[in-house]
Design a protein around this motif. Structure first.
Motif: not given
Ligand SMILES: C[S@@+](CC[C@H](N)C(=O)[O-])C[C@H]1O[C@@H](n2cnc3c(N)ncnc32)[C@H](O)[C@@H]1O
Length: 284
Positions: A67-78, A90-106
């Motif tokens: 596949l081509t194009g950017p990726v949207l990942e849902l519930a990306a977690g850590t 790939r270019e990835v937009t990572a969407l996640e509900l939990s601020a704590s999980m996102l903090a680890v990913l950041r």
């Protein structure tokens, strides 16, 4: 890496536990502190246990290569799946509900090479109701996380995913293959509970239980530290996950305007269920 955040609460409700997990928790009495597996304590435990697990990564990257194009990942977690997708270029937009999980990913992204980090956008949001101002060649929802949503939530998810797929884009989502699972556990001594002992990458030990009565609509995961501390509070992390068969998801996806999904087998998840990766697109 760019970030947009807004506060979203995670709850830590006390689950009803039976079997060995129930006994282990009851023995702790008032020392128990229930935690959601994705809250500020649980996110560290989750990442320690599962954050670098490679389950479904090879199959997912294999599909993305077509596949081509950017990726949207849902519930990306850590970032268990985010990091390999970025490594694929790939270019990835990572969407996640939990601020704590996102903090680890950041944190992980901050430690990554700039060329990789710059291809990632982090968003805090709900996968059942999101509106972004771009479309994607692929929307990815791995780790059977679709089963964290109830029926109304899934209707919202399908609507949002359709609105964000570019022409020819694909929605890739994994779920438990319940039929295989029932067959695997039919002869087990206790078909409702599996207990596992882990030593994580950090060197910390954990005891994990997965409770699921075959045929039931939900399964419960419980994680305790091992060995238990001699005194003081003990964090017991839990999460309850729905069990959604590929047949049910196929029915729902088709009703929501997607094509009949192609099923890609995934290797054994190592607990007691086999998962399957569904690939679908917007119906003409
Ligand atoms: C099983 S974890 C999977 C995380 C990651 N994909 C992985 O493979 O490790 C499920 C994730 O879904 C997130 N989550 C739960 N409900 C969500 C929702 N409604 N919208 C977005 N994320 C959600 C949780 O916070 C958690 O990080």
């Amino acid at each position: 890496m760019t970030t947009a955040t807004e506060p979203v609460a995670h709850s830590a409700t006390a689950p009803v536990l039976t079997g060995h997990a129930g006994e282990a928790v009851a023995a702790l009495g008032s020392r128990v502190r229930f935690r959601d597996l994705y809250d500020e304590v649980g996110s560290t435990v989750y990442h320690d246990l599962a954050g670098r697990d490679t389950h479904e990564v090879r199959e997912l990257l294999g599909r993305l290569r077509t596949l081509t194009g950017p990726v949207l990942e849902l519930a990306a977690g850590t970032g268990r799946l985010t990091m390999p997708m970025l490594s694929l270029g790939r270019e990835v937009t990572a969407l996640e509900l939990s601020a704590s999980m996102l903090a680890v990913l950041r944190e992980r992204l901050e430690a990554a090479p700039p060329a990789l980090r710059q291809r990632c956008v982090l968003l805090q949001g709900d996968m059942s109701a999101f509106a972004l101002d771009r479309r994607f060649g692929a929307v990815v929802l791995g780790t059977t996380s679709v089963s964290l949503l109830d029926a109304a939530g899934r209707v919202g998810l399908y609507r949002a995913v359709r609105a964000h797929l570019a022409p020819g884009g694909r929605f890739l989502l994994s779920t438990v293959d319940a039929a295989d699972t029932a067959a695997d556990t039919a002869g087990a001594a206790d078909a409702t509970e599996v207990a596992l002992h882990y030593t994580a990458a950090s060197g910390r030990g954990y005891r994990m239980f997965e409770q699921w009565s075959p045929g039931a609509q939900t399964r419960t995961v419980v994680v305790l530290p091992e060995p238990l501390p001699d005194s003081g509070p003990v964090d017991v992390c839990t999460t309850e996950i729905g069990v959604l068969s590929p047949d049910l998801l196929t029915e729902e996806l088709v009703a929501a305007g997607f094509t009949v999904p192609v099923r890609h087998a995934l290797p054994d998840a190592g607990v007691r269920h086999r998962d399957v990766l569904l690939e679908t697109g917007v119906a003409p």
